[in-house]
Design a protein around this motif. Structure first.
Motif, PDB file in Angstrom:
ATOM      1  N   PRO A  93       0.841  -1.171  -0.078  1.00  0.00           N
ATOM      2  CA  PRO A  93       0.098  -0.074   0.157  1.00  0.00           C
ATOM      3  C   PRO A  93       0.737   1.179   0.020  1.00  0.00           C
ATOM      4  O   PRO A  93       0.546   2.391  -0.534  1.00  0.00           O
ATOM      5  N   VAL A  94       1.937   1.230   0.626  1.00  0.00           N
ATOM      6  CA  VAL A  94       2.715   2.376   0.526  1.00  0.00           C
ATOM      7  C   VAL A  94       3.425   2.742  -0.423  1.00  0.00           C
ATOM      8  O   VAL A  94       3.790   3.824  -1.109  1.00  0.00           O
ATOM      9  N   ASP A  95       3.457   1.844  -1.610  1.00  0.00           N
ATOM     10  CA  ASP A  95       4.138   2.101  -2.895  1.00  0.00           C
ATOM     11  C   ASP A  95       2.989   3.147  -3.569  1.00  0.00           C
ATOM     12  O   ASP A  95       3.383   3.828  -4.360  1.00  0.00           O
ATOM     13  N   LEU A  96       1.709   3.034  -3.029  1.00  0.00           N
ATOM     14  CA  LEU A  96       0.795   4.072  -3.733  1.00  0.00           C
ATOM     15  C   LEU A  96       0.968   5.353  -3.310  1.00  0.00           C
ATOM     16  O   LEU A  96       0.823   6.279  -4.090  1.00  0.00           O
ATOM     17  N   VAL A  97       1.323   5.683  -2.171  1.00  0.00           N
ATOM     18  CA  VAL A  97       1.873   6.959  -1.643  1.00  0.00           C
ATOM     19  C   VAL A  97       3.109   7.461  -2.499  1.00  0.00           C
ATOM     20  O   VAL A  97       3.343   8.608  -2.879  1.00  0.00           O
ATOM     21  N   GLU A  98       4.139   6.521  -2.391  1.00  0.00           N
ATOM     22  CA  GLU A  98       5.408   6.901  -3.082  1.00  0.00           C
ATOM     23  C   GLU A  98       4.939   7.218  -4.710  1.00  0.00           C
ATOM     24  O   GLU A  98       5.705   8.172  -5.352  1.00  0.00           O
ATOM     25  N   ALA A  99       4.287   6.519  -5.351  1.00  0.00           N
ATOM     26  CA  ALA A  99       4.049   6.855  -6.658  1.00  0.00           C
ATOM     27  C   ALA A  99       3.305   8.125  -6.902  1.00  0.00           C
ATOM     28  O   ALA A  99       3.734   8.921  -7.725  1.00  0.00           O
ATOM     29  N   THR A 100       2.471   8.374  -5.984  1.00  0.00           N
ATOM     30  CA  THR A 100       1.626   9.636  -6.234  1.00  0.00           C
ATOM     31  C   THR A 100       2.802  10.814  -6.029  1.00  0.00           C
ATOM     32  O   THR A 100       2.444  11.793  -6.626  1.00  0.00           O
ATOM     33  N   GLU A 101       3.588  10.500  -5.012  1.00  0.00           N
ATOM     34  CA  GLU A 101       4.592  11.692  -4.737  1.00  0.00           C
ATOM     35  C   GLU A 101       5.293  11.714  -6.037  1.00  0.00           C
ATOM     36  O   GLU A 101       5.860  12.891  -6.283  1.00  0.00           O
ATOM     37  N   ASP A 102       5.948  10.531  -6.391  1.00  0.00           N
ATOM     38  CA  ASP A 102       6.702  10.651  -7.863  1.00  0.00           C
ATOM     39  C   ASP A 102       5.978  11.229  -8.762  1.00  0.00           C
ATOM     40  O   ASP A 102       6.568  12.245  -9.584  1.00  0.00           O
ATOM     41  N   LEU A 103       4.672  11.264  -9.019  1.00  0.00           N
ATOM     42  CA  LEU A 103       3.881  11.965 -10.126  1.00  0.00           C
ATOM     43  C   LEU A 103       3.957  13.390  -9.848  1.00  0.00           C
ATOM     44  O   LEU A 103       3.929  14.358 -10.730  1.00  0.00           O
ATOM     45  N   ALA A 104       3.788  13.989  -8.604  1.00  0.00           N
ATOM     46  CA  ALA A 104       3.497  14.985  -8.215  1.00  0.00           C
ATOM     47  C   ALA A 104       4.852  15.672  -8.425  1.00  0.00           C
ATOM     48  O   ALA A 104       5.108  16.899  -9.278  1.00  0.00           O
ATOM     49  N   THR A 105       5.848  15.106  -8.287  1.00  0.00           N
ATOM     50  CA  THR A 105       7.306  15.723  -8.457  1.00  0.00           C
ATOM     51  C   THR A 105       7.620  15.911  -9.877  1.00  0.00           C
ATOM     52  O   THR A 105       8.165  16.804 -10.376  1.00  0.00           O
ATOM     53  N   GLU A 106       7.241  14.928 -10.794  1.00  0.00           N
ATOM     54  CA  GLU A 106       7.330  15.016 -12.085  1.00  0.00           C
ATOM     55  C   GLU A 106       6.301  16.262 -12.711  1.00  0.00           C
ATOM     56  O   GLU A 106       7.051  16.991 -13.812  1.00  0.00           O
ATOM     57  N   ALA A 107       5.287  16.373 -12.242  1.00  0.00           N
ATOM     58  CA  ALA A 107       4.393  17.628 -12.584  1.00  0.00           C
ATOM     59  C   ALA A 107       4.974  18.710 -12.399  1.00  0.00           C
ATOM     60  O   ALA A 107       4.889  19.861 -13.215  1.00  0.00           O
ATOM     61  N   ALA A 108       5.719  18.899 -11.116  1.00  0.00           N
ATOM     62  CA  ALA A 108       6.460  20.203 -10.854  1.00  0.00           C
ATOM     63  C   ALA A 108       7.449  20.409 -11.634  1.00  0.00           C
ATOM     64  O   ALA A 108       8.035  21.588 -11.995  1.00  0.00           O
ATOM     65  N   LEU A 109       8.335  19.422 -11.985  1.00  0.00           N
ATOM     66  CA  LEU A 109       9.598  19.626 -13.058  1.00  0.00           C
ATOM     67  C   LEU A 109       9.029  19.692 -14.310  1.00  0.00           C
ATOM     68  O   LEU A 109       9.728  20.625 -14.978  1.00  0.00           O
ATOM     69  N   ASP A 110       7.917  19.492 -14.681  1.00  0.00           N
ATOM     70  CA  ASP A 110       7.011  19.652 -16.031  1.00  0.00           C
ATOM     71  C   ASP A 110       6.795  21.443 -16.009  1.00  0.00           C
ATOM     72  O   ASP A 110       7.105  21.894 -16.672  1.00  0.00           O
ATOM     73  N   ALA A 111       6.417  21.520 -14.743  1.00  0.00           N
ATOM     74  CA  ALA A 111       6.223  23.210 -14.654  1.00  0.00           C
ATOM     75  C   ALA A 111       7.334  24.081 -14.862  1.00  0.00           C
ATOM     76  O   ALA A 111       7.386  25.016 -15.507  1.00  0.00           O
ATOM     77  N   ALA A 112       8.503  23.487 -14.138  1.00  0.00           N
ATOM     78  CA  ALA A 112       9.809  24.079 -14.353  1.00  0.00           C
ATOM     79  C   ALA A 112      10.077  24.214 -15.549  1.00  0.00           C
ATOM     80  O   ALA A 112      10.849  25.164 -16.095  1.00  0.00           O
ATOM     81  N   GLU A 113      10.178  23.282 -16.432  1.00  0.00           N
ATOM     82  CA  GLU A 113      10.334  22.942 -17.882  1.00  0.00           C
ATOM     83  C   GLU A 113       9.628  23.994 -18.812  1.00  0.00           C
ATOM     84  O   GLU A 113      10.101  24.849 -19.422  1.00  0.00           O
ATOM     85  N   ALA A 114       8.177  24.096 -18.412  1.00  0.00           N
ATOM     86  CA  ALA A 114       7.298  25.056 -19.019  1.00  0.00           C
ATOM     87  C   ALA A 114       7.668  26.477 -18.794  1.00  0.00           C
ATOM     88  O   ALA A 114       7.642  27.310 -19.632  1.00  0.00           O
ATOM     89  N   ARG A 115       8.230  26.792 -17.654  1.00  0.00           N
ATOM     90  CA  ARG A 115       8.602  28.187 -17.225  1.00  0.00           C
ATOM     91  C   ARG A 115      10.162  28.506 -17.463  1.00  0.00           C
ATOM     92  O   ARG A 115      10.494  29.585 -17.379  1.00  0.00           O
ATOM     93  N   GLY A 116      10.718  27.570 -18.451  1.00  0.00           N
ATOM     94  CA  GLY A 116      12.067  27.736 -18.430  1.00  0.00           C
ATOM     95  C   GLY A 116      13.097  27.730 -17.480  1.00  0.00           C
ATOM     96  O   GLY A 116      14.081  28.493 -17.469  1.00  0.00           O
TER      97      GLY A 116
END
Length: 272
Positions: A93-116
């Motif tokens: 079950p804890v892998d579900l938490v880690e996976a959601t955190e991973d997706l959040a981190t990737e989305a934040a890095l997507d934002a950084a990329e989009a913002r240059g």
């Protein structure tokens, strides 16, 4: 994560890539915020993460439960991504938490990329990691699982507000206020390495007794690039305690060519 959960994470990341393709920075940052919030919800509710990862329940029913709980509270994109996560087969079950955190981190890095700002975010994360490494009291507080999350958040606000990118601030705040931080410095290093990976390179963490010249850094990059067969970025820390030579870490591999380590090894041989 074991192989099964890593495969589930890969599927979830693919769905994130489809969702974020072409999106603008503000929307990506909002998506990251919501995914981090969902991760905290799952972290705090064992029964919920068990229900969403229960292999005896049909994937469509797990996805339906996610929609029932989150619908109307977060964006449709976030609901869709959490449903994707819930449909996968997770070993724990804890892998579900880690996976959601991973997706959040990737989305934040997507934002950084989009913002240059991706290169700047990587540099800010590295520099904050050095601050944590050089301040034992700060490291102890941020690594303490018993320290209140609100208190850590207030401390991070004082340290970061107005000094770093909004992406960096969100990444550090969300990563360092979870229930089980472990080693705070290592957490920040992993974030920095995720930013580096997004830029298509690996990072060598180099510790030297004296600052390296630009020519020395370039030669070291060239050597490491030939060894690893890919672009290697350097993050250099000056520490007089190594006396001479270099300590180089790339991922889990450490090459310690420092004088201090050689002297320590010689001392052990003499003592033996």
């Amino acid at each position: 994560m074991d192989a099964s959960s890593r495969a589930a994470l890969a599927v979830s990341r693919e769905r994130l890539a489809e969702t974020t393709r072409g999106a603008a920075g503000p929307g990506l940052l909002a998506l990251a915020d919501e995914l981090f919030a969902v991760a905290r919800l799952l972290e705090g509710q064992l029964s919920l993460r068990r229900a969403l990862s229960d292999a005896s329940v049909k994937p469509v029913d797990r996805a339906g439960l996610a929609a029932q709980i989150l619908g109307g509270k977060v964006s449709e994109a976030t609901v869709d991504l959490v449903q994707t996560v819930a449909r996968q087969r997770w070993s724990r079950p804890v892998d579900l938490v880690e996976a959601t955190e991973d997706l959040a981190t990737e989305a934040a890095l997507d934002a950084a990329e989009a913002r240059g700002e991706l290169e700047g975010v990587e540099d800010e994360l590295f520099r904050f990691g050095r601050i944590v490494a050089g301040d034992p009291a700060l490291s102890r507080i941020l690594s303490d699982d018993n320290a209140p999350a609100d208190g850590k958040g207030s401390l991070l606000d004082r340290l970061l507000s107005g000094r770093v990118s909004p992406v960096t601030e969100r990444l550090l705040r969300n990563s360092l206020t979870v229930r089980h931080v472990g080693n705070a410095e290592n957490r920040v290093i992993r974030l920095s390495e995720a930013a580096s990976a997004r830029r298509g390179r690996s990072v060598a963490h180099v510790t030297s007794a004296v600052p390296l010249t630009a020519a020395q850094e370039q030669r070291l990059q060239d050597v490491l690039g030939r060894i690893y067969g890919r672009t290697i970025g350097l993050q250099v820390t000056v520490d007089p305690a190594v006396l001479g030579g270099l300590v180089v870490r790339v991922g889990d591999e450490v090459v310690d060519g420092s004088v201090a380590t050689r002297l320590e090894a010689a001392g052990r041989r003499l003592a033996g």
